[in-house]
Scaffold this active site. Structure first.
Site, mmCIF file in Angstrom:
data_model
loop_
_atom_site.group_PDB
_atom_site.id
_atom_site.type_symbol
_atom_site.label_atom_id
_atom_site.label_comp_id
_atom_site.label_asym_id
_atom_site.label_seq_id
_atom_site.Cartn_x
_atom_site.Cartn_y
_atom_site.Cartn_z
ATOM 1 N N GLY A 45 -2.978 -7.998 -0.489
ATOM 2 C CA GLY A 45 -1.860 -8.944 -0.440
ATOM 3 C C GLY A 45 -0.608 -8.340 -1.051
ATOM 4 O O GLY A 45 -0.678 -7.407 -1.861
ATOM 5 N N GLY B 219 -6.378 -3.400 -5.171
ATOM 6 C CA GLY B 219 -5.133 -4.171 -5.136
ATOM 7 C C GLY B 219 -4.512 -4.292 -6.516
ATOM 8 O O GLY B 219 -4.134 -3.290 -7.131
ATOM 9 N N GLU C 162 -2.665 3.760 -8.669
ATOM 10 C CA GLU C 162 -3.382 2.566 -9.133
ATOM 11 C C GLU C 162 -3.629 1.568 -8.002
ATOM 12 O O GLU C 162 -4.716 0.983 -7.878
ATOM 13 C CB GLU C 162 -2.557 1.896 -10.247
ATOM 14 C CG GLU C 162 -3.198 0.701 -10.885
ATOM 15 C CD GLU C 162 -4.504 1.052 -11.577
ATOM 16 O OE1 GLU C 162 -4.472 1.619 -12.655
ATOM 17 O OE2 GLU C 162 -5.580 0.758 -11.001
ATOM 18 N N LYS D 242 -12.131 3.843 -0.948
ATOM 19 C CA LYS D 242 -11.873 3.401 -2.331
ATOM 20 C C LYS D 242 -13.037 3.794 -3.249
ATOM 21 O O LYS D 242 -12.824 4.192 -4.399
ATOM 22 C CB LYS D 242 -11.650 1.888 -2.347
ATOM 23 C CG LYS D 242 -10.353 1.467 -1.655
ATOM 24 C CD LYS D 242 -10.339 -0.034 -1.398
ATOM 25 C CE LYS D 242 -9.042 -0.504 -0.752
ATOM 26 N NZ LYS D 242 -9.143 -1.903 -0.294
ATOM 27 N N VAL E 165 -6.729 1.335 -5.041
ATOM 28 C CA VAL E 165 -8.077 0.748 -5.180
ATOM 29 C C VAL E 165 -7.971 -0.605 -5.888
ATOM 30 O O VAL E 165 -7.366 -0.706 -6.952
ATOM 31 C CB VAL E 165 -9.014 1.658 -6.020
ATOM 32 C CG1 VAL E 165 -10.404 1.038 -6.117
ATOM 33 C CG2 VAL E 165 -9.101 3.049 -5.435
ATOM 34 N N THR F 139 4.184 -4.944 4.015
ATOM 35 C CA THR F 139 3.531 -5.887 3.085
ATOM 36 C C THR F 139 3.614 -5.396 1.639
ATOM 37 O O THR F 139 4.055 -6.133 0.748
ATOM 38 C CB THR F 139 2.039 -6.058 3.484
ATOM 39 O OG1 THR F 139 1.985 -6.472 4.849
ATOM 40 C CG2 THR F 139 1.344 -7.076 2.620
ATOM 41 N N VAL F 140 3.206 -4.160 1.393
ATOM 42 C CA VAL F 140 3.145 -3.674 0.008
ATOM 43 C C VAL F 140 4.539 -3.292 -0.503
ATOM 44 O O VAL F 140 4.908 -3.609 -1.649
ATOM 45 C CB VAL F 140 2.160 -2.489 -0.122
ATOM 46 C CG1 VAL F 140 2.082 -2.014 -1.566
ATOM 47 C CG2 VAL F 140 0.773 -2.882 0.384
ATOM 48 N N LYS G 121 -4.588 4.366 0.174
ATOM 49 C CA LYS G 121 -5.942 4.888 -0.091
ATOM 50 C C LYS G 121 -6.373 5.930 0.928
ATOM 51 O O LYS G 121 -7.116 6.847 0.601
ATOM 52 C CB LYS G 121 -6.977 3.770 -0.189
ATOM 53 C CG LYS G 121 -6.993 2.788 0.971
ATOM 54 C CD LYS G 121 -6.106 1.616 0.697
ATOM 55 C CE LYS G 121 -5.693 0.946 1.991
ATOM 56 N NZ LYS G 121 -5.895 -0.464 2.018
HETATM 57 N N1 HSE Z 1 -7.185 -4.057 3.914
HETATM 58 C C1 HSE Z 1 -7.364 -3.873 2.515
HETATM 59 C C2 HSE Z 1 -8.305 -4.961 2.000
HETATM 60 C C3 HSE Z 1 -6.032 -3.955 1.830
HETATM 61 O O1 HSE Z 1 -8.508 -5.934 2.725
HETATM 62 O O2 HSE Z 1 -8.840 -4.834 0.919
HETATM 63 C C4 HSE Z 1 -6.050 -3.546 0.394
HETATM 64 O O3 HSE Z 1 -6.435 -2.199 0.242
#
Ligand code: HSE
Length: 408
Positions: free
Chosen positions: A296, A128, A123, A199, A126, A10-11, A99
């Protein structure tokens, strides 16, 4: 400059998307052209525009002298820790969205980065897409920050919003969040509050200059929140949010992650869906609140891309922005020891007066009571007294109240 990416999930794919779609703009704004030379993943991606750049051996990246900056977007602790350590030791700057890694090994990795004069940025770990780390580290370097109150998990905020607005069940909303790519591989980390606790520890370490172990943060998740709790919240114009809070009072740190009832006009009460929001209080600027998509592919990829660009600029200029500090370890204490007010939902009505309870409400078959400010032992005593009177407490939620700290 040649870069590489570890993990095409995803990322990782979001990062590639941002770098590809905004390539010209990035080159124009930063003067850097970032070429994705290799993407490490276990899988092949037939038909993907980067199919040819997929590699399966970490050595292909760490031993390639032309690759100067690497993004780690694999997640998990191992082998992420070993890979990132080796890359830093090889003189490559590393940025990460991980994280779990930063909360567990951040200090160690910063030390390795500083020793090798390279950057280690996180960055995207925490909030997104919210540029919160740079805001704390650079824009608020002059401030004595004393409080953080935040929504730091997109999945749980999405679930609570769906439950509140659509009447969705917890399970349905979680499934949607997983499909949208918000949830962790093991969503227990989201719904039980481990993810926001990690986070919060990362933020608190930077904001308060103390070493915070995330496992010691008092934590409750949202799995026990029911439609009855949401009905009570609605009846009193409140919203239930999974709130991550930390506060320095002298040399004591208070921290928690737990669902809270926030009044309608509270800034965090308005945050919906996958959005995160972070309120920070400093002794000079008072308070500042930021919000943005907390999970996301593209929002998180955008934060990774920003770190990649900054690390590439530093590499070109032969400088590093990464500093390592050995902070004193502080054991987080529970806010409940300071005294808090609570909503207690019970299985039947409580005949008043009842010491500790100020008022009550009934919505259809649901009974709820609101307490005066109680310390943890006083709350336990009240619940016990109710049990003796044959009343069972079905849920107990903290209510937001005015800041009681005196640490300015
Ligand atoms: N699972 C995490 C969330 C993803 O829903 O915030 C982003 O760190």
């Amino acid at each position: 400059m040649d870069i590489a990416i570890l993990g095409y999930g995803t990322v990782g794919s979001g990062t590639v998307n941002v770098l590809t779609r905004n390539r010209e703009l990035i080159a124009e704004d930063s003067g850097e052209v970032l070429r994705i030379k290799a993407i490490l993943d276990l899988k092949d991606f037939p038909g993907d525009p980067y199919e040819e750049r997929i590699v399966h051996q970490f050595e292909d990246i760490v031993n390639d002298p032309t690759i100067e900056v690497v993004a780690e977007t694999m997640g998990g602790l191992h082998p992420a820790f070993e890979y990132v350590s080796k890359l830093l030791e090889a003189g490559k700057s590393v940025v990460t969205s991980n994280k779990d890694l930063v909360a567990a090994y951040g200090e160690q990795l910063l030390e390795i980065a500083a020793a090798h004069a390279v950057d280690f940025f996180y960055e995207a770990s925490v909030g997104g897409g919210i540029p919160i780390m740079r805001m704390i580290n650079e824009c608020m370097i002059q401030e004595r920050i004393y409080e953080i109150m935040a929504i730091l998990n997109g999945t749980t905020n999405y679930i609570l919003t769906e439950m509140e607005e659509e009447g969705a069940s917890f399970e349905e909303a979680l499934e949607d969040a997983q499909e949208l790519g918000y949830a962790e591989q093991n969503p227990e980390s989201d719904v039980e509050g481990m993810d926001p606790a990690r986070k919060l520890a990362i933020l608190s370490t930077h904001a308060f200059c103390v070493d915070v172990d995330w496992t010691q943060i008092e934590r409750r998740g949202i799995t026990h929140i029911t439609p009855d709790d949401i009905a009570i919240a609605k009846a009193i114009d409140h919203h239930i949010k999974l709130v991550a809070r930390s506060r320095m009072v002298g040399s004591r740190l208070f921290a928690s992650v737990e669902p809270m009832l926030l009044p309608e006009d509270h800034k965090l009460a308005q945050i919906e869906d996958v959005y995160n929001s972070i309120m920070i209080k400093g002794n000079m600027l008072d308070d500042i609140t930021v919000q943005g998509k907390g999970a996301g592919s593209l929002p998180t990829g955008s934060a990774v891309a920003a770190d990649l660009i900054m690390a590439a600029i530093n590499k070109k200029d032969h400088v590093t922005s990464t500093t390592y500090h050995e902070y004193a370890k502080v054991k987080p204490e529970s806010f409940s020891s300071l005294g808090q007010t609570y909503m207690l939902r019970t299985d039947k009505s409580v005949s008043m007066p009842q010491e500790g309870i100020i008022s009550g409400i009934q919505v259809d078959h649901i009974h709820a009571y609101f307490t005066k400010q109680l310390k943890s032992q006083e709350l336990r005593d009240l619940i016990q007294q109710l049990e003796i009177r044959g009343v069972q407490v079905l849920s107990c939620l903290v209510m937001e109240q005015e800041d009681l700290s005196v640490n300015r």
